[in-house]
Design an enzyme around this catalytic site. Structure first.
Site, short mmCIF file in Angstrom:
data_model
loop_
_atom_site.label_atom_id
_atom_site.label_comp_id
_atom_site.label_asym_id
_atom_site.label_seq_id
_atom_site.Cartn_x
_atom_site.Cartn_y
_atom_site.Cartn_z
N LYS A 10 0.83 -1.20 0.00
CA LYS A 10 0.00 0.00 0.00
C LYS A 10 0.87 1.26 0.00
CE LYS A 10 -3.80 -0.56 2.35
NZ LYS A 10 -4.38 -0.88 3.67
N ARG A 48 -3.32 2.98 8.50
CA ARG A 48 -3.60 1.82 7.66
C ARG A 48 -2.41 0.87 7.69
NH1 ARG A 48 -4.72 4.66 1.95
NH2 ARG A 48 -5.98 2.80 1.62
N GLY A 108 -6.61 -10.15 7.94
CA GLY A 108 -6.12 -10.62 9.23
C GLY A 108 -5.32 -9.53 9.92
N MET A 119 -4.65 -5.55 11.15
CA MET A 119 -5.53 -4.58 11.77
C MET A 119 -6.32 -3.80 10.72
SD MET A 119 -4.84 -1.20 13.99
CE MET A 119 -5.03 -0.17 12.55
N ARG A 127 -3.35 -1.39 -6.47
CA ARG A 127 -2.53 -2.61 -6.37
C ARG A 127 -2.91 -3.50 -7.54
NH1 ARG A 127 -5.72 -4.94 -1.09
NH2 ARG A 127 -7.76 -4.67 -1.99
N HIS A 133 -15.80 -8.88 0.52
CA HIS A 133 -14.76 -9.80 0.99
C HIS A 133 -14.91 -11.18 0.35
CE1 HIS A 133 -13.01 -12.73 3.86
NE2 HIS A 133 -12.04 -11.84 3.90
N SER A 151 12.54 -43.61 -17.53
CA SER A 151 11.44 -42.76 -17.09
C SER A 151 11.38 -42.86 -15.57
CB SER A 151 10.13 -43.22 -17.71
OG SER A 151 9.08 -42.40 -17.23
N CYS A 197 7.33 -39.79 -14.98
CA CYS A 197 5.93 -40.13 -15.17
C CYS A 197 5.16 -40.29 -13.86
CB CYS A 197 5.80 -41.39 -16.03
SG CYS A 197 6.58 -42.84 -15.28
N TYR A 239 11.33 -34.95 -21.21
CA TYR A 239 9.89 -34.70 -21.13
C TYR A 239 9.36 -34.98 -19.73
CZ TYR A 239 9.12 -39.77 -21.28
OH TYR A 239 9.14 -41.10 -20.99
P1 ADP Z 1 -7.69 -2.32 3.30
O1 ADP Z 1 -6.29 -2.80 3.41
O2 ADP Z 1 -8.65 -3.17 4.04
O3 ADP Z 1 -8.09 -2.05 1.90
P2 ADP Z 1 -7.37 0.52 3.63
O4 ADP Z 1 -6.20 0.96 4.40
O5 ADP Z 1 -7.26 0.60 2.16
O6 ADP Z 1 -7.74 -0.93 4.09
O7 ADP Z 1 -8.60 1.34 4.11
C1 ADP Z 1 -9.89 0.98 3.83
C2 ADP Z 1 -10.66 2.16 3.34
O8 ADP Z 1 -10.59 3.23 4.24
C3 ADP Z 1 -10.15 2.75 2.06
O9 ADP Z 1 -10.63 2.05 0.95
C4 ADP Z 1 -10.74 4.13 2.09
O10 ADP Z 1 -12.06 4.11 1.63
C5 ADP Z 1 -10.70 4.44 3.55
N1 ADP Z 1 -9.54 5.30 3.82
C6 ADP Z 1 -8.30 4.93 4.13
N2 ADP Z 1 -7.51 6.01 4.27
C7 ADP Z 1 -8.28 7.07 4.01
C8 ADP Z 1 -8.06 8.49 3.96
N3 ADP Z 1 -6.85 9.00 4.19
N4 ADP Z 1 -9.09 9.28 3.66
C9 ADP Z 1 -10.30 8.76 3.41
N5 ADP Z 1 -10.59 7.47 3.42
C10 ADP Z 1 -9.59 6.64 3.73
MG MG Z 2 -7.77 -0.77 0.72
#
Ligand code: ADP
Ligand code: MG
Ligand code: MG
Length: 893
Positions: free
Chosen positions: A28, A98, A107, A109, A354, A470, A779, A846, A866
């Protein structure tokens, strides 16, 4: 003194990191940095590195002293960029915290949004936004999120208070809540949190920030994250990064929105923009399934029969901006992207990009299309497809002619058809699967807690959530069929029943889902073979041009042989003649032969088998049209053919014109205590040469017949099993040559053939130089070679293999993926010594391993000619062989 840099800035058109720094910044963080440098609108922020996470765990969870200062400086840079201050009562900066590891990882946070709000700054936010309802709503969201993910307060406690408040004050929906309502709720939350934790909710914004940072690093070692890493073979020492980023608000009114999108359709691979959004919403609202998300494009809206307006219609200018971002990101990354964005009061912000997860079908289409679009080369396309994922394309889909009772329809979230018994929890899924049942996991919605159940289920069905929920995302990643958001399902977890359109389906009932259409059906529905698309053929043709290894199939029936050719096999690497003996009509004659008391008795029975075998080989040669066919002479211990029931013994006695007592006696005589190492393989041909004689005659006569009938000339490869000593092969080769001369003499047709051996005993591998004097090809029978080299019985390994895997004694099940260190060394030795005696000796494999991509890589490396595998794995082996060739050529470069 060396100074480690722990913190990297991004935002405002520049960044200290870049996409290539994924290992250090997490996926990220690295991509946020890259997007910033590309000039895309990314809210400014900073990333604390994964190295810090490793340091943290290596040093008793201590923070290095420099960290505080680096974070303070980075925070100050955000403040300057945004023009507000963290904790400022008048103009407060809010941030999101994040997590982000190298590979995206459920899994970890959950993201905490709106951090920096407290009883004072919330007033500043009202001032700044002029919207008290928005500010109080943001604050209550923050208390709820932070309280749950950082402080560990059960989220039910928050929800109960909210429900209770709505009930008492007659507010049906969240949107009915006024600013005053949210304010009242905040007070109630504060009281509850203090009661639960024995201390008040933190009002100090710095305490909030460090609490959230600590929680992200702490979550790296939580059980959910550990399970996920184990399932996906991800090492613990990778660590996670933490991203702190200025908030942008998608929930500040009707000119705000938040959404997620794929730059191409992740299910089909079609080159169309594909996504969902919500007006006036924040964060995970889109994927949480609370409100029904709207489509980005008009086309998407129409295709999904949605009556909610698309972003293309509601915010045309922003949509076209986003569409430009889509094009730019694809050109830049040269791959399909999965993006997250937010619109704040008419301004677009990018929050994530991503590489998008996709189905195998989509992966194929995208790779082929991108070659056509000149974004990638053919070799890159070949490298992008996970060979194992082809399995998804090669397996059956629902028979359109089969009768089906469709009870409801959901979103076609991950294609493929699956039938199984209904289970309502991930744990039940695991239990039922252990008991040998196929299951469909049925949930209102799924969460990372359900991963272990999703991994074992044949299919996944949810009542809530969109194409990016999800369930949908994880199912596509795992290649599991999934129908998501089937809104008519009324699931009652307690009663273990789901009611849909007046039909109740209980736990344990059979259902079928079709992830390509979204249909949910009662019972089990018949399936048919898939048709392989043009893209598949194209990619395979590229792979074929690149690979060095040839690919054959293990096949003995006409059906297998045809399937093998359809999938591109270049011959048969293993035809197990004994499989031709088990046919109900034949087994009696085979038993008669085995149980005969002397050679004369055996010959009488063999004479009856000969025409049958001859016909088998004729058919096989016909289908293979001159491609090489390796036929293994009789191999299994005779005891496998013995009759067990009295009725079977009587049947044999009648056929052989003898009495049951004799049959029973002879059966007892043939009984072995360790048949795997008993009277089997070429040992049979040594003791009962007439058996091999019959088989060889059948092979040669079939070859002659084919040629006399004008068919393509066949050059059978006759393979002698379980040779340990050269002398065994010498004796049997003489027999083969003698029979060949006889057949040629009688028919007058010239025959060409080869005699070789299977290397499946360690002694044979070691003495390969000796054996190669008589063998024209080798073989590797790696199933038996693994058993005999490791001294492990494949059929009994199940009792201890799980422990061995858990303790890391075996990284992989050695019967599924070649033990390259041990068994692999035997292969290596055999190739070297065999070719030292007979330069250019043809060598193949084989065993099951011939279709395992990692094993195929190894076979390429040690110079085999092969690999041979089951027909369905042929395309997998072709692709793996191409990837092996590409990786070895890139090493040489
Ligand atoms: P995940 O790894 O579960 O995708 P993220 O870190 O991408 O988690 O956060 C989930 C959501 O939180 C993002 O898709 C976005 O909608 C919201 N978010 C994260 N950071 C910001 C931010 N700086 N401003 C507004 N929304 C945010
Ligand atoms: Mg995200
Ligand atoms: Mg998350």
């Amino acid at each position: 003194m060396s100074i480690t840099k722990w913190v990297y800035d991004f935002g405002n058109g520049k960044a200290e990191g870049c996409a290539a720094m994924k290992n250090l910044l997490g996926g990220k963080g690295a991509n946020l940095a890259e997007m910033s440098s590309l000039g895309l609108p990314v809210p400014p922020g900073f990333t604390i590195t994964t190295e810090f996470c490793t340091y943290y765990y290596a040093n008793g969870k201590q923070y290095p002293s420099e960290l505080k200062a680096e974070v303070a400086a980075a925070l100050a840079a955000i403040e300057t960029g945004v023009g507000s201050r963290f904790g400022d009562p008048v103009n407060p900066l809010l941030v999101s915290v994040r997590s982000g590891s190298r590979a995206s990882m459920p899994g970890m946070m959950d993201t905490v949004l709106n951090l920096g709000l407290n009883n004072v700054t919330v007033l500043g936010l009202i001032e700044r936004s002029g919207d008290a309802r928005f500010a109080f709503d943001s604050y209550r969201r923050f208390i709820q999120m932070y309280g749950n993910v950082v402080l560990g307060v059960d989220h039910h406690l928050f929800e109960e208070i909210l429900e209770e408040y709505k009930h008492v004050n007659r507010r049906a929906l969240d949107t009915d809540m006024t600013a005053e309502d949210w304010r009242a709720l905040i007070s109630a939350y504060h009281v509850m949190v203090e009661r639960e934790l024995g201390r008040p909710f933190p009002q100090d914004v710095h305490e909030q920030l460090w609490g959230a940072i600590g929680a992200v690093f702490g979550s790296w070692m939580n059980p959910r994250a550990i399970t996920y890493r184990r399932l996906h073979d991800l090492p613990a020492d990778w660590g996670t990064a933490v991203n702190v980023q200025a908030m942008v608000f998608g929930n500040m009114g009707e000119n705000c929105a938040t959404g997620v999108a794929f730059t191409r359709n992740p299910s089909t691979g079609e080159n169309v923009f594909y996504g969902e959004y919500l007006v006036n919403a924040q964060g995970e609202d889109v994927v949480a399934g609370i409100r029904t998300p709207q489509h980005l494009t008009v086309a998407g809206k129409l295709a999904n029969h949605s009556d909610l307006p698309s972003m293309e219609e509601v915010m045309p200018e922003l949509f076209s901006q986003l569409d430009n971002v889509r094009v730019l990101l694809e050109r830049h990354y040269r791959d399909m992207q999965d993006i997250e964005f937010t619109v704040q009061q008419g301004n677009l912000y990018m929050l994530q990009t991503r590489t998008g997860k996709r189905t195998a079908a989509a992966a194929l289409k995208i790779a082929v299309d991108m070659v056509d679009e000149r974004l990638i080369t053919e070799a890159e396309a070949v490298q992008r497809i996970d060979p194992a994922s082809l399995d998804q394309l090669l397996h059956p889909t629902l028979d359109p002619k089969a009768k089906r009772t469709v009870v409801t329809r959901g979103l076609p979230a991950s294609p493929g058809a699956a039938s199984g018994r209904v289970v309502f929890t991930a744990n039940d899924a695991v239990i039922q699967v252990t008991l040998g049942e196929a299951v469909i996991l049925v949930r209102i919605e799924t969460s990372p807690d359900d991963i272990h159940g999703m991994a074992v289920a044949k299919g996944i069905l949810t009542a809530r959530g969109g194409m990016t929920s999800h369930a949908a995302v994880v199912a596509r990643g795992m290649g599991r069929p999934c129908v998501a958001g089937a809104g008519e399902l009324r699931i009652d977890y307690k009663a273990q029943v789901v009611v849909v359109n007046n039909v109740s389906i209980k736990a344990g009932d059979l259902i079928t889902i079709d992830g390509a259409t979204g249909e949910v059906m009662l019972g089990k529905v018949a399936t048919i073979q898939p048709a392989l698309s043009g893209d598949f053929g194209k990619l395979m043709a590229w792979a074929d041009r690149i690979r060095r290894l040839k690919v054959r199939a293990n096949a003995e029936t006409p059906l297998d042989a045809r399937t093998a050719r359809r999938f591109g096999a270049e011959g048969i690497g293993l035809c197990r003649t004994e499989h031709m003996f088990f046919d109900a009509a034949r087994i009696i004659v085979v038993r008669e032969m085995i149980l005969a008391e002397d050679e004369a008795g055996r010959r009488t029975a063999l004479a009856k088998i000969l025409p049958m075998q001859q016909n088998d080989f004729f058919e096989l040669f016909q289908i293979m049209e001159g491609l090489p066919v390796t036929i293994r002479l009789l191999d299994p211990p005779l005891h496998e053919f013995l009759p067990h029931l009295d009725s079977e013994m009587e049947e044999v006695a009648r056929a052989a014109d003898t009495d049951v007592l004799k049959v029973r006696q002879r059966s007892l005589q043939l009984h072995e205590s360790n048949p795997m190492l008993g009277h089997r393989g070429c040992r049979l041909g040594i003791s009962y040469p007439e058996i091999y004689e019959m088989q060889v005659r059948a092979i040669f006569q079939a070859a002659v017949d084919i040629m006399m009938a004008g068919g393509a000339p066949v050059a059978p490869e006759i393979m002698v099993p379980l040779v340990g000593m050269r002398k065994e092969l010498t004796i049997i080769k003489e027999l083969i040559d003698r029979v060949a001369a006889e057949v040629v003499g009688v028919s007058g047709v010239a025959l060409s053939y080869q005699v070789g051996t299977m290397i499946e005993l360690p002694r044979a591998a070691l003495r390969a130089g000796d054996i190669a004097h008589d063998a024209q090809f080798f073989s590797f029978g790696t199933n038996d070679l693994t058993q005999t080299a490791l001294g492990i019985s494949r059929d009994d390994a199940g009792t201890f293999m799980p422990d061995y895997r858990r303790l890391g004694i075996f990284e992989q099940d050695p019967f599924a993926s070649l033990d390259t260190e041990g068994v692999g060394e035997l292969l290596h030795i055999a190739v070297e010594r065999g070719r030292a005696t007979r330069p250019g000796l043809k060598v193949g494999i084989c065993g099951e391993h011939g279709g395992d991509p990692a094993s195929v890589h190894f076979c390429d490396k040690i110079g085999l000619d092969y690999v041979s595998c089951s027909p369905y794995r042929v395309p997998i082996a072709r692709l793996a062989a191409a990837q092996a060739a590409l990786s070895s050529s890139s090493i040489q470069d």
